[in-house]
Design a protein around this motif. Sequence first.
Motif, mmCIF file in Angstrom:
data_model
loop_
_atom_site.group_PDB
_atom_site.id
_atom_site.type_symbol
_atom_site.label_atom_id
_atom_site.label_comp_id
_atom_site.label_asym_id
_atom_site.label_seq_id
_atom_site.Cartn_x
_atom_site.Cartn_y
_atom_site.Cartn_z
ATOM 1 N N ASP A 49 32.173 -29.165 -5.729
ATOM 2 C CA ASP A 49 32.598 -30.590 -6.079
ATOM 3 C C ASP A 49 34.304 -30.633 -6.598
ATOM 4 O O ASP A 49 34.688 -29.503 -6.856
ATOM 5 C CB ASP A 49 31.893 -31.019 -7.396
ATOM 6 C CG ASP A 49 30.445 -31.582 -6.995
ATOM 7 O OD1 ASP A 49 30.087 -31.716 -5.825
ATOM 8 O OD2 ASP A 49 29.634 -31.582 -7.783
ATOM 9 N N ASP A 50 34.680 -31.620 -6.577
ATOM 10 C CA ASP A 50 34.261 -33.032 -5.856
ATOM 11 C C ASP A 50 34.529 -32.966 -4.505
ATOM 12 O O ASP A 50 35.202 -32.354 -3.940
ATOM 13 C CB ASP A 50 35.140 -34.023 -6.916
ATOM 14 C CG ASP A 50 34.190 -34.521 -7.883
ATOM 15 O OD1 ASP A 50 33.030 -34.792 -7.981
ATOM 16 O OD2 ASP A 50 35.194 -34.528 -9.035
ATOM 17 N N THR A 87 32.594 -38.376 -4.478
ATOM 18 C CA THR A 87 31.870 -37.979 -5.868
ATOM 19 C C THR A 87 33.022 -37.654 -6.845
ATOM 20 O O THR A 87 34.187 -37.850 -6.682
ATOM 21 C CB THR A 87 31.258 -36.436 -5.606
ATOM 22 O OG1 THR A 87 31.967 -35.480 -5.787
ATOM 23 C CG2 THR A 87 30.320 -36.592 -4.368
ATOM 24 N N SER A 88 32.470 -38.043 -8.071
ATOM 25 C CA SER A 88 33.115 -38.116 -9.289
ATOM 26 C C SER A 88 32.428 -37.180 -10.442
ATOM 27 O O SER A 88 32.284 -37.509 -11.627
ATOM 28 C CB SER A 88 33.310 -39.425 -9.810
ATOM 29 O OG SER A 88 34.339 -39.594 -10.849
ATOM 30 N N ASN A 89 32.181 -35.798 -10.070
ATOM 31 C CA ASN A 89 31.684 -35.146 -10.935
ATOM 32 C C ASN A 89 32.517 -34.175 -11.836
ATOM 33 O O ASN A 89 32.241 -33.674 -12.974
ATOM 34 C CB ASN A 89 30.825 -34.025 -10.409
ATOM 35 C CG ASN A 89 29.305 -34.971 -9.615
ATOM 36 O OD1 ASN A 89 28.880 -35.751 -10.320
ATOM 37 N ND2 ASN A 89 29.461 -34.394 -8.307
ATOM 38 N N HIS A 146 23.924 -36.106 -5.119
ATOM 39 C CA HIS A 146 25.163 -35.533 -5.423
ATOM 40 C C HIS A 146 26.070 -35.936 -6.484
ATOM 41 O O HIS A 146 27.203 -35.753 -6.536
ATOM 42 C CB HIS A 146 26.127 -35.987 -4.024
ATOM 43 C CG HIS A 146 25.601 -35.774 -2.719
ATOM 44 N ND1 HIS A 146 25.727 -34.510 -1.963
ATOM 45 C CD2 HIS A 146 24.897 -36.305 -1.897
ATOM 46 C CE1 HIS A 146 25.137 -34.634 -0.943
ATOM 47 N NE2 HIS A 146 24.633 -35.547 -0.851
ATOM 48 N N GLU A 175 24.150 -42.516 -10.266
ATOM 49 C CA GLU A 175 24.012 -41.440 -9.205
ATOM 50 C C GLU A 175 23.454 -41.876 -7.890
ATOM 51 O O GLU A 175 22.645 -41.123 -7.440
ATOM 52 C CB GLU A 175 23.557 -40.199 -9.805
ATOM 53 C CG GLU A 175 24.278 -39.641 -10.831
ATOM 54 C CD GLU A 175 23.861 -38.231 -11.553
ATOM 55 O OE1 GLU A 175 22.635 -37.823 -10.920
ATOM 56 O OE2 GLU A 175 24.578 -37.697 -12.512
ATOM 57 N N ARG A 231 27.492 -38.099 -9.688
ATOM 58 C CA ARG A 231 28.155 -39.530 -9.943
ATOM 59 C C ARG A 231 29.122 -40.011 -8.541
ATOM 60 O O ARG A 231 29.668 -38.900 -7.884
ATOM 61 C CB ARG A 231 29.268 -39.266 -10.793
ATOM 62 C CG ARG A 231 28.459 -39.174 -12.338
ATOM 63 C CD ARG A 231 29.295 -38.632 -13.572
ATOM 64 N NE ARG A 231 30.580 -39.532 -13.784
ATOM 65 C CZ ARG A 231 30.316 -40.757 -14.603
ATOM 66 N NH1 ARG A 231 28.883 -41.065 -15.088
ATOM 67 N NH2 ARG A 231 31.215 -41.489 -14.663
ATOM 68 N N LEU A 232 28.975 -41.036 -8.125
ATOM 69 C CA LEU A 232 29.579 -41.391 -7.274
ATOM 70 C C LEU A 232 30.907 -42.528 -7.251
ATOM 71 O O LEU A 232 30.407 -43.716 -7.891
ATOM 72 C CB LEU A 232 28.868 -42.015 -5.793
ATOM 73 C CG LEU A 232 27.762 -41.365 -5.532
ATOM 74 C CD1 LEU A 232 26.503 -41.930 -4.418
ATOM 75 C CD2 LEU A 232 27.901 -39.977 -4.859
ATOM 76 N N ARG A 233 31.899 -42.409 -6.966
ATOM 77 C CA ARG A 233 33.202 -43.192 -7.485
ATOM 78 C C ARG A 233 33.574 -44.229 -6.653
ATOM 79 O O ARG A 233 34.019 -45.231 -6.757
ATOM 80 C CB ARG A 233 34.461 -42.149 -7.614
ATOM 81 C CG ARG A 233 35.496 -42.949 -8.074
ATOM 82 C CD ARG A 233 35.463 -43.650 -9.409
ATOM 83 N NE ARG A 233 35.366 -43.020 -10.395
ATOM 84 C CZ ARG A 233 35.525 -43.264 -11.858
ATOM 85 N NH1 ARG A 233 35.176 -44.605 -11.958
ATOM 86 N NH2 ARG A 233 35.186 -42.172 -12.640
ATOM 87 N N ASP A 236 29.799 -32.935 4.591
ATOM 88 C CA ASP A 236 31.148 -32.947 3.840
ATOM 89 C C ASP A 236 32.220 -33.068 4.567
ATOM 90 O O ASP A 236 32.239 -32.517 5.666
ATOM 91 C CB ASP A 236 31.365 -31.536 2.935
ATOM 92 C CG ASP A 236 30.287 -31.202 2.047
ATOM 93 O OD1 ASP A 236 29.715 -32.469 1.466
ATOM 94 O OD2 ASP A 236 29.910 -30.138 1.548
#
Length: 353
Positions: A346-347, A333-335, A315, A295, A317-319, A49
Amino acid sequence: MSRVRIALTVVVAVVLVAAALGGVAAWRGWFSEPSVSGAPDAQPASVSDVVTGLRAPWGLAFLPDGSALVTERDSARILSVRDNAARQVTVVDEAEPAGEGGLLGIAVAPAGDWVYVYYTAAGDNRIARFRPDQPDARTVVFSGIPKAGNHNGGRIAFGPDGMLYVGTGDAGDRDAAQDRGSLGGKILRLTPEGAPAPGNPFGASPVWSYGHRNVQGLAWDSSGAMFASEFGQNTYDELNRIEPGHNYGWPEAEGNSSDPAFTNPIATWRTADASPSGLAVGPDGKIWMACLRGERLYTINTDGSGAQALLRGEHGRLRHVAAAPDGSMWVLTSNYDGRGNPAPGDDRILRLT
């Protein structure tokens, strides 16, 4: 029942399903569409992270000093990330988040003297710029991009030629993608001041390529070749090599087409395996593509071959993905975008080596 009758029954059933999924286009997809959805899994050397506790981050760009700027779609905040900590730089109050719209892409000019943001305003999508040390003194340099609850595009990036490239969506108006007089469903090429760039294929128009449904990622390799990721509708997502003036087929084609008027993608994915968003070319020379519904993070050669999947389901959704100055890859990430399942922390921004 004979084997011949069984085989005929199966063929008839497949034809009926194909018809239900969209007629001729779906039939083509069932039998002949090349797809890399079955890409094997791979593992990065390490994943850690950078920062946590973000809310629907969307865009990421690095300043010359090595710090990063990150946009949050729904809060309209721009954050500065340095030394594994994030702080608010400004709020783009002109943005009006709703659906897939809000504060979207961000780009830093090659000299580092201007920062550009793409956002959904009251009546359109637009681009503004500001000096890094004056984030509240923003000037709109381009406006009039169609907006809607979805298909707002939003990715912006500077190309090797120093021009600003803009990915737009059709904003729910399918026919706009084929209309070169519309800004919807296009890739645009602008000067840093927001004017149509010299050398564009259609004279004084900002349009660089057309026939797109919803462009989400832009990237260039070391040779200067340009690539874009694009949401499909129900059947195929696309990775395209972009050539000036070319027509990429939407809404007449989703995935490959036999029509010579359209330029085919270099790779396609079933929509459940991708829903591609941000793109980058990594230090390995491969294209890295972040995926929302799928994902996962794909790496793929620039000719569309050799796809591998990383972080599959690990992890959410990944943006977006971007190459960091230290040679690592950063992934958003885009959760918290309304379609994910946020986990504690998150995110976040992930660092891959």
